[in-house]
Design an enzyme around this catalytic site. Structure first.
Site: not given
Length: 807
Positions: A356, A365, A387, A406, A502, A601-602, A651, A654
């Site tokens: 304190e 408090k 919580s 807890r 695009t 990645n797509d 990949e 490639h």
């Protein structure tokens, strides 16, 4: 007039009744003639109309009313009307709701509901009962914040027996049980709202249940630790209605045999305030509580409570926490513990260490909830076992260190680091070094900011005529079903984003893989325009999702290039998407939408889409190849997506199939993409067109239209031999790549996806028969039947992760 009234009054009863009834509209309907001098509805002196004799049907055919004296019929109708009015009043009467709050923590959850009830006085009457630590000076007299919120406190009950040990908790429950019956008898509420898992709440639920008052329990079904679990589940068994915050909690309640129709998955009410909390002047709050020299993200909030099942260890752990915080040497706001057994000893530890009066610490408090929100939102870290740390703080992405057991069973976001055995100062200190100053994605596990409207709707639907006695629904358990109060299935959904070369597309995708709604815009050329458009489209889609009754669980983003999915960063992109290197996509989206965000990645997304919705569903090992503008892919091994050590796995475009092949966009030669991608076919189509060898009879290319891969495919279909040869070469290159995949990965299935897949499938199968080892020639190669694999894959990252969260 006075004499006439007296005469009527003194006359015979029969005469008086007959005279009164003569004035009633239904008097003549009963077959009697009005006495002379009474108003007959005709002008004075008018000649009475001749009355036709009524037909005389058989006795049984006559209406019952003809056999009743006029006064009996009148009073019967009057009684019927009174009954209808009373029933209408009963049906339209306000619902009397009693909200009982015991401490500062549960008031933060109950206050939003109380405000909602207060805002609808035509439906509800609110009674507020305050008890527990609210009324104790040592814990801040927090009942004052209820008064400051302009709520009328109907009753204040001093129920806490001081001592802060196990016996005092039991005595406090007993004292509350003694005092509550008088209050409930006086208030006579239709329903009592009880929150959480405190011993005070157990007394409230027990009193209400024994006095036949309906109970609505907030936050049932959750799992934390210590005695709180037992109290929470005990209240669940007493409660008639349940409002839970997470899907897991809902499933726990169903597993506990609670009636599914009386369970509302609403989210945590405090999130309604958290997600809308925008205080630009948060620095003044920080300075007020921590000093003028403190900066945002450069302080700690500490909130630690005793563990009632192991008080000695929790006190020791608190001592170690304070030692670690002193060593860490950052400004720290320490809140006093709650009133559970062991709190007095924890306060003694604080004073023994001089917290304190320590220059780095501020011990308080109580902090008003609005200000507490800002303090934890801008803290460098929160530490303790409250919580609040594992639930509410996740909404801001603030790092949290959860100490001990807890809260160990709680669902948490990735911002929480658990230190289960906080038995050394060094462990806690290391956790502080790991967590302090980090920023995590915002989490909405516990709510989406719309809990209170759902709860009010739920309250309005309660039928007080239903039997009070609870009915337990024993197995079988309804699986993965969530109904709102109108029994309409709220569709669990994801926001899916596909960043193509695009177009930029955003879609709302349901758990079943249905695209509920899709939005498409041209993909801007600059980073600034692109990120702003993504945010704008996602915000609009999220707002539309509410109208479509879709609950958005998170955002999944599919983009070209190399992606670090752990951090949500595009490391570097393809040449098709400019200004898209080292881009953090997760943070801006998470901060704007308050939702978890996944990026990949797509090609990987296409594989995930097949795993969840397509032909790879249930398969342990398979490979997906995307044939589009470029060539990409994804690998699923043992049901999991392979990313590789530097996020460069799969990949597949490639893979080199010829040492002297055409140039590839990656800088190499002879890659599959250099032969079979949409860009490669476009290149070959332009060559043929420039040489006047592309167009055949039945074909034309408008002057303003660029020649592309589709023109080459059309020419091949119409018999152009050179176009057919180019397609065959492209399919052969792709087939050789698939052979290499079969020899390397040995998957059980290869899925060709994308617009060109159907044009290559037969050639690929021929190459496999000619070139592959006999041991892999039986591996099937199929064309994907998914229409939007990139969007579905982006959505599956969200839907898979959020519905199988494990801690």
């Amino acid at each position: 007039m006075t004499g006439r009234r007296k005469k009527l009054h003194l006359g015979s009863k029969a005469k008086t009744t007959a005279s009164c009834c003569a004035r009633l509209p239904n008097f003549r309907a009963a077959g009697r003639r009005a006495p002379p001098g009474r108003n007959t509805g005709r002008p004075p002196g008018a000649v009475p109309r001749p009355r036709k004799a009524p037909p005389r049907p058989g006795l049984l055919a006559q209406p019952i009313a003809e056999f009743l004296p006029a006064h009996e019929l009148y009073f019967k109708n009057l009684s019927k009307r009174k009954k209808q009015v009373m029933e209408k009043k009963e049906n339209n009467r306000k619902l009397r709701v009693c909200v009982a709050t015991c401490n500062r923590a549960d008031y933060s959850k109950l206050a939003p509901i109380m405000f909602g009830i207060k805002m609808e006085p035509e439906f509800f009457e609110l009674d507020v009962v305050v008890l527990g630590s609210h009324l104790i000076d040592d814990y801040g007299n927090t009942y004052r914040m209820i008064e400051q919120d302009d709520f009328d406190i109907n009753t204040r009950l001093h129920t806490i027996v001081r001592g802060e040990d196990e016996a005092a908790m039991v005595e406090s429950v007993g004292l509350a049980l003694v005092k509550l019956p008088d209050v409930l008898n006086r208030l006579k509420p239709d329903i009592m709202i009880v929150h959480g898992d405190r011993f005070d709440a157990l007394a409230l639920a027990t009193s209400a249940a024994l006095m036949n008052i309906r109970i609505l329990h907030i936050e049932g079904g959750e799992v934390s630790g210590t005695i709180d679990d037992s109290i929470r589940h005990a209240i669940t068994k007493l409660a008639h209605y349940h409002v839970c915050c997470t899907r897991s909690a809902e499933q726990h309640l169903i597993s506990m045999c609670e009636d599914h129709d009386r369970i509302l998955l609403a989210g945590c009410p405090s999130y309604d305030k958290l997600l809308s909390a925008k205080n630009k002047d948060y620095m003044s709050i920080i300075r007020m509580w921590l000093g003028d020299d403190v900066k945002s993200k450069d302080y700690i909030v500490a909130l630690q409570h005793p563990v009632t099942t192991d008080i000695k260890h929790s006190i020791k752990m608190f001592e170690l926490t304070l030692d670690a915080l002193i060593s860490f040497n950052k400004r720290t706001l320490v809140l006093f513990p709650n009133i559970d057994a062991g709190s007095k000893e924890m306060v003694r530890v604080m004073r023994k260490k001089g917290i304190e009066h320590h220059p780095n610490f501020r011990a308080v408090k109580h902090v008003p909830f609005d200000q507490f929100i800002q303090l934890v939102a801008h803290a460098g870290c929160m530490i303790g076992n409250s919580s609040c740390g594992v639930r509410e703080v996740g909404a801001f992405g603030t790092p949290v260190i959860n100490l001990g057991t807890r809260q160990i069973g709680r669902e948490t976001g990735e911002n929480v680091l658990h230190v289960r055995d906080a038995d050394t100062q060094d462990k806690i200190l290391q956790a502080l070094h790991l967590q302090f100053g980090k920023q995590y994605p915002c989490s909405k596990i516990y709510g989406d900011g719309n809990a209170v409207p759902r709860i009010l709707k739920f309250l309005k639907s309660i039928d007080l005529q239903e039997p009070l006695q609870k009915k337990f629904c024993f197995p079988p358990v309804k699986d993965n079903i969530s109904q709102d109060i109108d029994h309409i299935l709220e569709t669990l959904s994801a926001l899916a984003v596909d960043l193509g070369g695009t177009n930029l597309r955003v879609a709302i995708v349901s758990m079943k893989g249905e695209i509920v709604k899709k939005y498409t815009q041209f993909n801007p050329k600059t980073y600034e325009e692109r990120i702003n458009l993504i945010l704008q489209m996602c915000v609009e889609a999220a707002a539309e999702a509410v109208k479509l009754n879709c609950r958005i669980l998170g955002v999944g983003i599919s983009t070209g290039g190399r992606v670090n999915p752990r951090e949500g960063i595009v490391l570097h992109s393809t040449k098709l998407i400019q200004e898209w290197n080292s881009v953090d996509l997760r943070t801006p989206l998470s901060d704007t939408l308050h939702l978890p965000v996944w990026v990949d990645n797509d090609g990987n997304c296409a594989a995930l889409a097949e795993r969840k919705f397509g032909q790879g569903k249930g398969l342990e090992n398979f490979v997906t190849l995307i044939t589009g503008t470029g060539i990409g892919g994804g690998i699923i091994h043992q049901h999991e997506l392979i990313h590789g050590s530097s996020f460069c796995a799969a990949e597949l475009g490639h893979i080199v199939v010829s040492l002297d092949g055409p140039d590839c966009s990656c800088g190499s030669h002879g890659c599959i993409e250099a032969y079979a991608s949409g860009m490669a076919l476009q290149r070959e189509a332009k060559k043929l067109h420039d040489e006047d060898q592309l167009l055949v009879e039945g074909m034309s290319v408008p002057k303003d239209e660029a020649v592309g891969a589709l023109h080459l495919i059309q020419a091949a279909k119409l018999g152009n031999a050179k176009a057919q040869s180019i397609l065959r070469t492209a399919g052969t290159a792709l087939g050789l790549g698939v052979v290499n995949i079969l020899h390397t990965m040995n998957p059980s299935l290869v899925i060709l996806s994308g617009v060109l897949a159907s044009h290559y499938i037969h050639t690929v199968k021929d190459v496999i028969r000619q070139q592959a080892l006999s041991s892999v020639q039986d591996v099937d190669v199929v064309v994907s039947d998914l229409v939007e694999p990139a969007l579905l894959g982006a959505a599956s990252m969200v839907l898979d992760y959020t519905t199988r969260r494990i801690y």
